[in-house]
Design an enzyme around this catalytic site. Structure first.
Site, PDB file in Angstrom:
ATOM      1  N   HIS F  20       0.841  -1.194   0.000  1.00 37.00           N
ATOM      2  CA  HIS F  20       0.000   0.000   0.000  1.00 37.00           C
ATOM      3  C   HIS F  20       0.878   1.246   0.000  1.00 37.00           C
ATOM      4  CE1 HIS F  20      -0.483   1.545   4.415  1.00 37.00           C
ATOM      5  NE2 HIS F  20       0.710   1.035   4.264  1.00 37.00           N
ATOM      6  N   CYS F  39       5.702   6.496   4.689  1.00 37.83           N
ATOM      7  CA  CYS F  39       4.554   5.686   4.253  1.00 37.83           C
ATOM      8  C   CYS F  39       4.011   6.151   2.909  1.00 37.83           C
ATOM      9  CB  CYS F  39       3.429   5.743   5.287  1.00 37.83           C
ATOM     10  SG  CYS F  39       3.923   5.090   6.881  1.00 37.83           S
ATOM     11  N   HIS F  45       5.170   0.265  -0.296  1.00 37.52           N
ATOM     12  CA  HIS F  45       5.794  -0.619   0.692  1.00 37.52           C
ATOM     13  C   HIS F  45       4.688  -1.585   1.098  1.00 37.52           C
ATOM     14  CE1 HIS F  45       3.751   2.286   3.310  1.00 37.52           C
ATOM     15  NE2 HIS F  45       3.803   1.382   4.259  1.00 37.52           N
ATOM     16  N   HIS F  47       2.973  -4.735   4.165  1.00 36.52           N
ATOM     17  CA  HIS F  47       2.873  -5.245   5.537  1.00 36.52           C
ATOM     18  C   HIS F  47       2.286  -6.650   5.554  1.00 36.52           C
ATOM     19  CE1 HIS F  47       3.753  -1.379   7.400  1.00 36.52           C
ATOM     20  NE2 HIS F  47       2.880  -0.793   6.611  1.00 36.52           N
ATOM     21  N   ASP F  85      -5.116 -10.281   0.061  1.00 34.90           N
ATOM     22  CA  ASP F  85      -3.840 -10.984   0.236  1.00 34.90           C
ATOM     23  C   ASP F  85      -3.030 -10.970  -1.053  1.00 34.90           C
ATOM     24  OD1 ASP F  85      -1.943 -12.473   1.664  1.00 34.90           O
ATOM     25  OD2 ASP F  85      -2.684 -14.326   0.771  1.00 34.90           O
ATOM     26  N   HIS F  86      -1.759 -10.584  -0.909  1.00 32.46           N
ATOM     27  CA  HIS F  86      -0.857 -10.470  -2.053  1.00 32.46           C
ATOM     28  C   HIS F  86      -1.396  -9.510  -3.107  1.00 32.46           C
ATOM     29  CE1 HIS F  86       1.114 -13.787  -0.063  1.00 32.46           C
ATOM     30  NE2 HIS F  86       2.153 -13.612  -0.845  1.00 32.46           N
ATOM     31  N   GLU F 132      -1.169  -3.508  11.816  1.00 34.74           N
ATOM     32  CA  GLU F 132      -0.326  -3.223  10.660  1.00 34.74           C
ATOM     33  C   GLU F 132       1.120  -3.657  10.908  1.00 34.74           C
ATOM     34  OE1 GLU F 132      -0.315   0.662   7.903  1.00 34.74           O
ATOM     35  OE2 GLU F 132       0.990   0.813   9.635  1.00 34.74           O
TER      36      GLU F 132
END
Lengths: 143, 143, 143, 143, 143, 143
Positions: F20, F39, F45, F47, F85-86, F132
């Site tokens: 994100h 961020c 980047h 998480h 996810d991913h 996070e």
């Protein structure tokens, strides 16, 4: 950008390592041992404390944040961690002076240190959680 | 019963909470601060130490164990935890007397205390792992 | 693409929840209690087991992998988890039949189940780590 | 002060959060999907990576340390975390340029970045452990 | 000593390892399998349960405690852990007799066992949290 | 079977790994950097997010459940994990379209996706907790 309305709680976790002792100065070592057990050891013991600070508020339209967690972390470090980390809670922490160094009292004292700071960030302090060991923790909600 | 031959490593985890200070008595507080940083605070600090003791040996035909983990736990508690928990590592732990209270030295000292005890259990001490904080740990293999 | 040569160890963690009992059928309940303590309870007890499988090998030039962790996870699930999860280790797991259901023996048995499967993936099984509780774990390296 | 001789291993844990993608540029998206699964998503995904750096050495007589963990932390932050945290591993990390961004390759690359730095601290780099998720991790020992 | 007024929540964590089975005796094994899935395995399975007991109260002026956590731990061990650890929840725990051994029911039953005991300590039981696996947990607040 | 009345809260934990970026499209990269710090990195980047979904309700007489946790897990996977996810939260998640990809907004959006689904299970959504990093988390209670 689209905006979500909503009251959200955000939590920041920090750590500090400190020495402390549970005792009342008006009692003898033997009496303190009876009341506080091994936690009253006159030569101190210590802990890796984990501090969780929860603040609540409306999500800010321009940031998507309740509060900037980096700012919150800075405040916690300035007001709490820098004073408690690698310190003796009984002897060196100004806001604990004259108080029993129990986890309960430490949580209340930390609340008092942070409440107005959080207000300046346009958020409301919700909970101070302090973990003394993996098995023992306390929470204070300002009530 | 059928029997598996094999060299197996078993680990027992224990905890103790202690105060300590990193310093050399021949140095001034200022010199100690330079060498050891905030860990040299003369009024002490402390940690929740996690101790992991690994022993190795052949699986016993009659028990399926390398060593009885309850027995191992008792030995660790008798020899280490009862002496270190809620204590001051520098002032109150006999086997640390005269030594710098670093995690490295504590791990070596704990090895020396446990090595022969583990031998009595027909197993071999393999590793002492000592975690001072979530981020810092040491391991000693008796070499 | 550029390629790194090197022997790398990769680990996959899986979980299973099972009932078991430590006992030798030729002993009475009282004798088993003496040898195995409360772990010999005839009405069973159980654990959330954590299984860590470590394989080693050269990094594959075309994938950057020692082994595909999804494939490794599938193998562990097919050969181990599907047979042990929500099962009784003593009564329902074919590869534990006739053996004492100690963590040591379970680790060795899991090694035997996985060794040739890992070879098919062009890697080498390095370690089976089995954690029975947060405090007790074993490791087997095939020796 | 009394001195313990002994080879000790010390480990420092650090964290970084990064985006990455597993793919080979000479393959189509479909081919990459076949080889790397969802990890090849062309729009990236990311992880909270946990990095554990283990160095070994004799305990220093004057400090009780194998190496100063604060210094080691600074080195890891300067050479690794500051370059990888909140970055895209494929596009922004100089020492990963031209390499598949697998955890295996990242661990080897981090070893190469840190090996000589650790030597300057009079210690020897022993292991780079990189955890991509709670279930997947790799270790590299420089072999 | 100075005294802080305030309502504080304190939590003690304990563990027990037990076997159980989800089933209704009036259903066949097939019907139970349909309702409860693999948790209905007639040969049992088991878990490492984590129990968190939260009590609330005013901080005691003489101790700095809401309640003595050692005492609370003793009560939890006497009333709950000693009856459930290394036991079969369905067959051996008096306060679960005749009830479905779901985590929900176990949490309510533990509340009923502890409520009056906590009152004797001049505190109020606030929450029973029971974690069955790392992924599944329940909380009961006595409502 | 005997039945316990009571309002119980059950929680299911799931994981997803995503990329994100925090930014507002009307701002320049420099302005976004000022508001959101690292961020806002334009190259993304990511998480390992941990999602905890808590639902509340009366314990069902026939199952001992508030809700079937396997069913709840399926719903969370269908509606949330399979989409996040991913993936890239900013570019690929339909229910985040046009919103700042802060943890706060993600928690509110996940609530909106799950609320009616939980109702179909005869339970009430109580809390969405989204972690996070190990240090930063948010909670949303639908207020």
């Amino acid at each position: 950008m689209l905006h979500f309305m909503g009251l959200v709680y955000i939590t920041r976790k920090e750590h500090f390592n400190a020495a402390h002792r549970l005792f009342r100065p008006e009692l003898s070592d033997e009496e303190n041992l009876e009341v506080f057990g091994k936690c009253s050891n006159p030569k101190w013991h210590g802990h890796n404390y984990t501090l969780l600070v929860t603040v609540k508020g409306e999500v800010n339209k321009k940031t998507g944040f309740v509060a900037n967690l980096k700012e919150l972390s800075n405040v916690i470090n300035d007001r709490i961690i820098s004073k408690m980390d690698h310190r003796n809670v009984n002897l060196e922490v100004d806001f604990m002076e004259g108080k029993l160094a129990s986890t309960e009292n430490m949580a209340i004292a930390i609340w008092k240190e942070l409440e107005s700071e959080v207000k300046k960030m346009n958020a409301t302090l919700h909970c101070i959680r302090l973990e003394e060991t993996e098995k023992n923790s306390v929470e204070y909600y300002g009530e």
